[in-house]
Design a protein around this motif. Structure first.
Motif, PDB file in Angstrom:
ATOM      1  N   VAL A  33       0.829  -1.202   0.000  1.00 25.10           N
ATOM      2  CA  VAL A  33       0.000   0.000   0.000  1.00 25.10           C
ATOM      3  C   VAL A  33       0.866   1.255   0.000  1.00 25.10           C
ATOM      4  O   VAL A  33       0.592   2.232  -0.686  1.00 25.10           O
ATOM      5  CB  VAL A  33      -0.942  -0.018   1.223  1.00 25.10           C
ATOM      6  N   ILE A  34       1.959   1.180   0.769  1.00 24.63           N
ATOM      7  CA  ILE A  34       2.741   2.398   0.959  1.00 24.63           C
ATOM      8  C   ILE A  34       3.576   2.756  -0.271  1.00 24.63           C
ATOM      9  O   ILE A  34       3.823   3.928  -0.538  1.00 24.63           O
ATOM     10  CB  ILE A  34       3.602   2.271   2.226  1.00 24.63           C
ATOM     11  N   THR A  35       4.009   1.755  -1.038  1.00 24.66           N
ATOM     12  CA  THR A  35       4.779   2.086  -2.232  1.00 24.66           C
ATOM     13  C   THR A  35       3.822   2.425  -3.353  1.00 24.66           C
ATOM     14  O   THR A  35       2.917   1.669  -3.648  1.00 24.66           O
ATOM     15  CB  THR A  35       5.643   0.913  -2.704  1.00 24.66           C
ATOM     16  N   THR A  36       4.034   3.569  -3.943  1.00 23.55           N
ATOM     17  CA  THR A  36       3.254   3.916  -5.124  1.00 23.55           C
ATOM     18  C   THR A  36       4.196   3.893  -6.306  1.00 23.55           C
ATOM     19  O   THR A  36       5.302   4.414  -6.244  1.00 23.55           O
ATOM     20  CB  THR A  36       2.649   5.316  -5.006  1.00 23.55           C
ATOM     21  N   MET A  37       3.737   3.253  -7.348  1.00 26.82           N
ATOM     22  CA  MET A  37       4.509   3.310  -8.584  1.00 26.82           C
ATOM     23  C   MET A  37       4.427   4.746  -9.081  1.00 26.82           C
ATOM     24  O   MET A  37       3.333   5.241  -9.333  1.00 26.82           O
ATOM     25  CB  MET A  37       3.881   2.401  -9.641  1.00 26.82           C
ATOM     26  N   ARG A  38       5.579   5.387  -9.189  1.00 27.19           N
ATOM     27  CA  ARG A  38       5.518   6.774  -9.633  1.00 27.19           C
ATOM     28  C   ARG A  38       5.254   6.822 -11.127  1.00 27.19           C
ATOM     29  O   ARG A  38       6.150   6.865 -11.949  1.00 27.19           O
ATOM     30  CB  ARG A  38       6.796   7.518  -9.301  1.00 27.19           C
ATOM     31  N   GLU A  39       4.028   6.779 -11.461  1.00 24.60           N
ATOM     32  CA  GLU A  39       3.619   6.812 -12.861  1.00 24.60           C
ATOM     33  C   GLU A  39       2.840   8.091 -13.015  1.00 24.60           C
ATOM     34  O   GLU A  39       1.735   8.206 -12.507  1.00 24.60           O
ATOM     35  CB  GLU A  39       2.766   5.596 -13.160  1.00 24.60           C
ATOM     36  N   SER A  40       3.439   9.060 -13.671  1.00 22.93           N
ATOM     37  CA  SER A  40       2.747  10.345 -13.746  1.00 22.93           C
ATOM     38  C   SER A  40       1.460  10.180 -14.546  1.00 22.93           C
ATOM     39  O   SER A  40       1.420   9.495 -15.551  1.00 22.93           O
ATOM     40  CB  SER A  40       3.656  11.378 -14.397  1.00 22.93           C
ATOM     41  N   SER A  41       0.442  10.781 -14.061  1.00 25.32           N
ATOM     42  CA  SER A  41      -0.843  10.646 -14.740  1.00 25.32           C
ATOM     43  C   SER A  41      -0.790  11.411 -16.057  1.00 25.32           C
ATOM     44  O   SER A  41      -0.182  12.463 -16.174  1.00 25.32           O
ATOM     45  CB  SER A  41      -1.950  11.172 -13.856  1.00 25.32           C
ATOM     46  N   LEU A  42      -1.455  10.839 -17.023  1.00 26.79           N
ATOM     47  CA  LEU A  42      -1.386  11.418 -18.358  1.00 26.79           C
ATOM     48  C   LEU A  42      -2.420  12.519 -18.532  1.00 26.79           C
ATOM     49  O   LEU A  42      -3.567  12.367 -18.145  1.00 26.79           O
ATOM     50  CB  LEU A  42      -1.631  10.330 -19.394  1.00 26.79           C
ATOM     51  N   PHE A  43      -1.979  13.609 -19.113  1.00 22.64           N
ATOM     52  CA  PHE A  43      -2.910  14.683 -19.455  1.00 22.64           C
ATOM     53  C   PHE A  43      -3.303  14.599 -20.926  1.00 22.64           C
ATOM     54  O   PHE A  43      -4.115  15.365 -21.398  1.00 22.64           O
ATOM     55  CB  PHE A  43      -2.282  16.058 -19.221  1.00 22.64           C
ATOM     56  N   VAL A  44      -2.631  13.719 -21.637  1.00 19.83           N
ATOM     57  CA  VAL A  44      -2.900  13.629 -23.074  1.00 19.83           C
ATOM     58  C   VAL A  44      -3.389  12.222 -23.397  1.00 19.83           C
ATOM     59  O   VAL A  44      -3.014  11.263 -22.733  1.00 19.83           O
ATOM     60  CB  VAL A  44      -1.635  13.957 -23.893  1.00 19.83           C
ATOM     61  N   THR A  45      -4.229  12.119 -24.384  1.00 20.33           N
ATOM     62  CA  THR A  45      -4.690  10.788 -24.795  1.00 20.33           C
ATOM     63  C   THR A  45      -3.622  10.134 -25.655  1.00 20.33           C
ATOM     64  O   THR A  45      -3.122  10.745 -26.597  1.00 20.33           O
ATOM     65  CB  THR A  45      -5.983  10.866 -25.621  1.00 20.33           C
ATOM     66  N   ILE A  46      -3.303   8.916 -25.297  1.00 21.86           N
ATOM     67  CA  ILE A  46      -2.286   8.221 -26.070  1.00 21.86           C
ATOM     68  C   ILE A  46      -2.765   6.822 -26.396  1.00 21.86           C
ATOM     69  O   ILE A  46      -3.090   6.030 -25.519  1.00 21.86           O
ATOM     70  CB  ILE A  46      -0.952   8.170 -25.311  1.00 21.86           C
ATOM     71  N   GLN A  47      -2.850   6.588 -27.692  1.00 22.44           N
ATOM     72  CA  GLN A  47      -3.101   5.236 -28.168  1.00 22.44           C
ATOM     73  C   GLN A  47      -1.887   4.867 -28.988  1.00 22.44           C
ATOM     74  O   GLN A  47      -1.629   5.466 -30.039  1.00 22.44           O
ATOM     75  CB  GLN A  47      -4.345   5.224 -29.055  1.00 22.44           C
ATOM     76  N   LEU A  48      -1.132   3.922 -28.492  1.00 26.27           N
ATOM     77  CA  LEU A  48       0.114   3.613 -29.182  1.00 26.27           C
ATOM     78  C   LEU A  48      -0.163   2.853 -30.474  1.00 26.27           C
ATOM     79  O   LEU A  48      -1.112   2.083 -30.547  1.00 26.27           O
ATOM     80  CB  LEU A  48       0.997   2.768 -28.268  1.00 26.27           C
ATOM     81  N   PRO A  49       0.668   3.085 -31.485  1.00 25.62           N
ATOM     82  CA  PRO A  49       0.533   2.296 -32.709  1.00 25.62           C
ATOM     83  C   PRO A  49       1.059   0.879 -32.489  1.00 25.62           C
ATOM     84  O   PRO A  49       1.686   0.599 -31.468  1.00 25.62           O
ATOM     85  CB  PRO A  49       1.397   3.062 -33.710  1.00 25.62           C
ATOM     86  N   LYS A  50       0.800   0.015 -33.427  1.00 21.73           N
ATOM     87  CA  LYS A  50       1.240  -1.370 -33.277  1.00 21.73           C
ATOM     88  C   LYS A  50       2.391  -1.668 -34.218  1.00 21.73           C
ATOM     89  O   LYS A  50       2.480  -1.097 -35.307  1.00 21.73           O
ATOM     90  CB  LYS A  50       0.085  -2.323 -33.590  1.00 21.73           C
ATOM     91  N   ALA A  51       3.280  -2.543 -33.784  1.00 24.52           N
ATOM     92  CA  ALA A  51       4.394  -2.931 -34.636  1.00 24.52           C
ATOM     93  C   ALA A  51       4.770  -4.367 -34.321  1.00 24.52           C
ATOM     94  O   ALA A  51       4.407  -4.899 -33.272  1.00 24.52           O
ATOM     95  CB  ALA A  51       5.582  -2.009 -34.409  1.00 24.52           C
ATOM     96  N   THR A  52       5.489  -4.980 -35.238  1.00 23.19           N
ATOM     97  CA  THR A  52       5.898  -6.371 -35.004  1.00 23.19           C
ATOM     98  C   THR A  52       7.337  -6.482 -34.524  1.00 23.19           C
ATOM     99  O   THR A  52       7.675  -7.353 -33.745  1.00 23.19           O
ATOM    100  CB  THR A  52       5.756  -7.207 -36.287  1.00 23.19           C
ATOM    101  N   GLU A  53       8.194  -5.591 -34.987  1.00 23.03           N
ATOM    102  CA  GLU A  53       9.631  -5.718 -34.710  1.00 23.03           C
ATOM    103  C   GLU A  53      10.005  -4.936 -33.459  1.00 23.03           C
ATOM    104  O   GLU A  53      10.774  -3.997 -33.521  1.00 23.03           O
ATOM    105  CB  GLU A  53      10.454  -5.196 -35.893  1.00 23.03           C
ATOM    106  N   VAL A  54       9.413  -5.296 -32.333  1.00 18.20           N
ATOM    107  CA  VAL A  54       9.675  -4.490 -31.144  1.00 18.20           C
ATOM    108  C   VAL A  54      10.783  -5.109 -30.301  1.00 18.20           C
ATOM    109  O   VAL A  54      11.007  -6.307 -30.314  1.00 18.20           O
ATOM    110  CB  VAL A  54       8.412  -4.323 -30.281  1.00 18.20           C
TER     111      VAL A  54
END
Lengths: 153, 190
Positions: A33-54
Motif C-alpha cells: 500500500v505504501i509504495t506507489t509506482m511513480r507513474e505520472s498521470s497522463l494529461f494527453v490521450t495516447i493510443q500507441l501504434p502497433k508494430a511487429t519488430e519491437v
C-alpha cells in the motif's frame, strides 16, 4: 509442605507460531500500500501504434518518457497535440532544458545511456514529433525509442 | 469421549508466506515498455553531408495523405516495403539499379564479406500520421532483421538469437542497419 511442588525440568513453553504468517502478510500489504509506482498521470490521450519488430527496453530506470498527444481536456486546451514531460506540459523550446534536468537527475556515467522513449498517439501528425526529435538531437539525446504495442501480424 | 485433535505445527507458515512473497517479487516485473529503437544522428555541422552514390539510396517518401513513394514509384501498401527494401539491400542478382556491394573484412567473423552500401533514406512530411511513420519504420526494421536472420541461417545454420556475442556483432557489421532520416521539410503544412 507440598504446596510449591517443584516440577522437574520445565523448559520454556512453545511459542504459538500460528499468527506469524498473518504478521508477515500484514507487512506485505503494508509495503504494497505504501509504495506507489511513480507513474505520472497522463494529461494527453495516447493510443500507441502497433508494430511487429519491437524490442524490450532494458533498464527501466534509464528510460525517460515523453508523451505526445491531444490533451484530454479538449474544452480547455483544444485538440492540438501537446507534449507532456513528467507532470506538466512542455513546449518544443523547453525540451533542451528538460533534457538537461533529466540528465542531472542521473549519475554521471549513466547519462549517455538514457533512452528517450517517445509515446505518441497514433493519430498525431509527424510535425510535432519531428520537432521533438530535432530538439533531442540538438541536446545530445540520441537514443530514441518509439514506444509501440506488439502484434504478431 | 472424542480424542482431541493434535495442534498443527504452524511455525513454518511464516517461511512459506515469505517464500511466496519473494517468489512473486522476483517473477513479477512491472510491465516494461517496448518499441522500435533508433539512434538519432548528431546535429549537422556545416555541410558535412557524406556523399552517397545515387544507386545506393532507396528513397522512401511519405506524404501528408500517408501515401508512400519508393524511388519514384508509388507503393500501394506498406506491407510491400519490407520485400522492396530486402531486395534493394541484398541485391542478389547484382542489378546495377540496386545497391552496390563492397568486399569488406569483418574482424569478428575473420573473413571477407560483401557488405551492401545501400542506405534507406526516409523522408516524411509534417502531415504524415505517426501511425504510418511507425508502420514504415517497422517494415524497414523487419527487412533488416530478416536479412540478418537469413545470413545467420546460411552461415551458421543457427537462428540469430542463438549466436554468441561476437558472431552477432559480426552479422550486424555485414548487414548494417542503415536508415537515414532526411532533414525535415514542410510540404503539406500541419
Amino acid at each position: 509442605m507440598g504446596r510449591f511442588k517443584k516440577e522437574g525440568n520445565k523448559g520454556t513453553p512453545d511459542l504459538n507460531m500460528g499468527s506469524m504468517s498473518d504478521i508477515i502478510f500484514m507487512f506485505l500489504f503494508f509495503f504494497m500500500v505504501i509504495t506507489t509506482m511513480r507513474e505520472s498521470s497522463l494529461f494527453v490521450t495516447i493510443q500507441l501504434p502497433k508494430a511487429t519488430e519491437v524490442q524490450k527496453l532494458q533498464k527501466k530506470s534509464l528510460v525517460v518518457n515523453i508523451n505526445i498527444g491531444a490533451p484530454k481536456d479538449v474544452a480547455k486546451l483544444g485538440n492540438e497535440p501537446r507534449i507532456q514531460w513528467d507532470d506538466q506540459f512542455a513546449n518544443v523550446e523547453d525540451i533542451p532544458q528538460c533534457v538537461e534536468r533529466e540528465k542531472t537527475n542521473h549519475p554521471e556515467n549513466d547519462r549517455n545511456k538514457l533512452t528517450w522513449s517517445l509515446k505518441v498517439n497514433k493519430e498525431t501528425k509527424m510535425g510535432i514529433v519531428t520537432d521533438v526529435k530535432q530538439e533531442l538531437r540538438k541536446s545530445n539525446a540520441f537514443k530514441v525509442n518509439y514506444s509501440t504495442l506488439k502484434t504478431n501480424k | 469421549m472424542a480424542k482431541k485433535t493434535p495442534g498443527l505445527n504452524t511455525g513454518s507458515m511464516a517461511d512459506i508466506s515469505f517464500l511466496l512473497l519473494t517468489f512473486f517479487l522476483l517473477t513479477s516485473s512491472i510491465n516494461t515498455d517496448q518499441g522500435i529503437q533508433r539512434r538519432l544522428p548528431p546535429p549537422l555541422q556545416g555541410d558535412k553531408a557524406t556523399e552517397v552514390h545515387k544507386r545506393d539510396i532507396l528513397t522512401v517518401l511519405v506524404n501528408m495523405h500517408d501515401q508512400i513513394m519508393v524511388n519514384g514509384e508509388i507503393l500501394p501498401d506498406v506491407q510491400l516495403l519490407k520485400d522492396k527494401t530486402k531486395e534493394f539491400i541484398a541485391n542478389p542478382t547484382n542489378d546495377p539499379s540496386l545497391s552496390d556491394k563492397k568486399l569488406t573484412y569483418i574482424k569478428e567473423l575473420d573473413k571477407e564479406e560483401y557488405v551492401s552500401k545501400g542506405v534507406v533514406s526516409l523522408q516524411n512530411d509534417r502531415g504524415t500520421s505517426y501511425e504510418m511513420y511507425i508502420a514504415v519504420q517497422n517494415q524497414l526494421t523487419a527487412a533488416f532483421n530478416e536479412l540478418m536472420e537469413e545470413y545467420s541461417q546460411s552461415h551458421f545454420g543457427k537462428s540469430l538469437h542463438q549466436l554468441n556475442e561476437q558472431q552477432l556483432k559480426g552479422v550486424k557489421k555485414v548487414i548494417p542497419v542503415s536508415i537515414s532520416e532526411a532533414e525535415p521539410v514542410n510540404y503539406g503544412g500541419k
